[in-house]
Every structure is written in C-alpha cells, then in structure tokens.
Scaffold this motif. Structure first.
Motif, short mmCIF file in Angstrom:
data_model
loop_
_atom_site.label_atom_id
_atom_site.label_comp_id
_atom_site.label_asym_id
_atom_site.label_seq_id
_atom_site.Cartn_x
_atom_site.Cartn_y
_atom_site.Cartn_z
N VAL A 1 0.84 -1.19 0.00
CA VAL A 1 0.00 0.00 0.00
C VAL A 1 0.88 1.25 0.00
CG1 VAL A 1 -1.63 1.36 1.38
CG2 VAL A 1 -2.03 -1.07 1.03
N HIS A 2 1.92 1.25 0.81
CA HIS A 2 2.83 2.39 0.85
C HIS A 2 3.59 2.56 -0.46
CE1 HIS A 2 2.16 3.81 4.88
NE2 HIS A 2 2.21 2.56 5.34
N GLU A 3 3.95 1.45 -1.10
CA GLU A 3 4.62 1.53 -2.39
C GLU A 3 3.70 2.14 -3.44
OE1 GLU A 3 5.86 -2.46 -3.21
OE2 GLU A 3 7.53 -2.38 -1.79
N ILE A 4 2.42 1.77 -3.41
CA ILE A 4 1.47 2.35 -4.36
C ILE A 4 1.32 3.84 -4.11
CG2 ILE A 4 -0.97 2.40 -5.02
CD1 ILE A 4 -1.02 -0.61 -4.68
N GLN A 5 1.30 4.24 -2.85
CA GLN A 5 1.19 5.66 -2.54
C GLN A 5 2.37 6.43 -3.12
OE1 GLN A 5 0.81 5.46 1.72
NE2 GLN A 5 -1.44 5.53 1.64
N SER A 6 3.56 5.85 -3.06
CA SER A 6 4.71 6.53 -3.64
C SER A 6 4.65 6.52 -5.17
CB SER A 6 6.01 5.90 -3.15
OG SER A 6 6.15 4.58 -3.66
N GLN A 7 4.09 5.47 -5.75
CA GLN A 7 3.95 5.41 -7.20
C GLN A 7 2.91 6.41 -7.71
OE1 GLN A 7 3.15 1.29 -8.11
NE2 GLN A 7 5.20 1.05 -8.96
N MET A 8 1.93 6.73 -6.89
CA MET A 8 0.92 7.72 -7.29
C MET A 8 1.59 9.07 -7.53
SD MET A 8 -2.09 6.30 -7.47
CE MET A 8 -3.36 7.50 -7.24
N GLY A 9 2.65 9.36 -6.79
CA GLY A 9 3.40 10.59 -7.02
C GLY A 9 4.12 10.56 -8.36
N ARG A 10 4.52 9.37 -8.80
CA ARG A 10 5.20 9.24 -10.09
C ARG A 10 4.24 9.53 -11.25
NH1 ARG A 10 7.61 3.51 -10.34
NH2 ARG A 10 7.36 3.98 -12.54
N LEU A 11 2.94 9.35 -11.02
CA LEU A 11 1.97 9.61 -12.10
C LEU A 11 2.03 11.05 -12.57
CD1 LEU A 11 -1.25 7.70 -11.01
CD2 LEU A 11 0.18 7.23 -12.98
#
Length: 165
Positions: free
Chosen positions: A12-22
């Motif tokens: 879940v935390h990794e996805i949150q950081s990937q959302m910033g990459r969007l």
C-alpha cells in the motif's frame, strides 16, 4: 497472518509513492505506471480477501483488532483506487481538450474567401457593381459604428461604477 499483513501494508505504501510518479511521468510511460498501479491494487485486494479469512481464524481476543487492521487497509486501498480513477478521468479530459484545440487550430477561417463567394453570388443575382460598392461601404461604416458603440458603452459603465460606488 502477520507476515501477509505486513507485506500488504508495505505494498500500500509503495502504491502511494507510485501515485506521485503519475504526476511526473511522461506520456509514454504514463500508461505503464497506471497499469502497474492497477495490477498492484488488484493483488492487494486478493491479499485482503485472504486476510479476512485469516482474521476469522484468529483467537477471539485478537480477532477484533485484526479485523480493524484489515478494514483500515481495505479503506486505504479503496482510497488509492479512487485516486487512480480520478487521475485517469482528469487525464482523459485533458487529452480530449487538447484534441479539440488541435482540431480548432487546424481549421482555417478566411473572411476573404467568404467575401469573394458573396460577391460571386451577388453577381449571379444580377446586382450591379455600384450596389456592391455601396454594400461594402455600408459594412465598413457599420464596423466603425459598432466599435464606437462599444467604446461608448465601456465609458458609460466606467462612469457609472466610478460615481455610484
């Protein structure tokens, strides 16, 4: 149950950081990042289903706490999925606006061609050149009347605002 919970929480935390990459991704890699996030969200949902099953097998004194932790993870993942959908919707709307703008810019608006067509039609109808010149002169004068009227209206609005406020 605890290792699966920790692994899911980490994802879940990794996805949150990937959302910033969007936000910073270029157009080519944007779809790849979106698909990767969506795949991870689906994987987390399958983990959450397993965790719910494992919660029911916990001892009664730990069951309530485990259920709360799993529900919190589920809420976080649903929030991430909603944020991803919102981002995709905004991107789609932005791309559609760009396509519409490009279509509008590709169109050519020419008044000379239109004026020539009007003159050709008038000649076919048998209007004389004198009448055509009078019409053109009148159109020219009407343009100045319109500009003068707009300026007068602006001045009047300014004066009304100036003296009434």
């Amino acid at each position: 149950m605890e290792p699966l919970y920790q692994q899911t929480h980490k994802q879940v935390h990794e996805i949150q950081s990937q959302m910033g990459r969007l936000e910073t991704a270029d157009k080519q890699s944007l779809h790849l990042v979106e698909n990767e996030i969506q795949a991870r969200i689906e994987q987390i949902f399958s983990h959450l289903e397993r965790l719910e099953i494992l919660c029911s097998k916990e001892p009664t004194n730990k069951r309530q706490n485990a259920k709360l932790r799993v529900d919190q993870l589920k809420y976080d993942v649903q929030h991430l999925q909603s944020a991803l959908r919102n981002f995709q919707h905004k991107r789609y709307a932005r791309e559609q606006q760009e396509r519409q703008r490009e279509e509008l810019l590709a169109r050519t608006f020419t008044t000379n061609g239109t004026q020539k067509k009007i003159l050709d039609i008038a000649n076919m109808l048998g209007l004389s050149n004198t009448v055509m010149r009078l019409i053109e002169k009148r159109a020219f004068q009407d343009k100045y009347f319109m500009i003068g009227g707009m300026l007068l209206t602006c001045v009047l609005m300014f004066l009304v605002v100036q003296y009434l406020t």
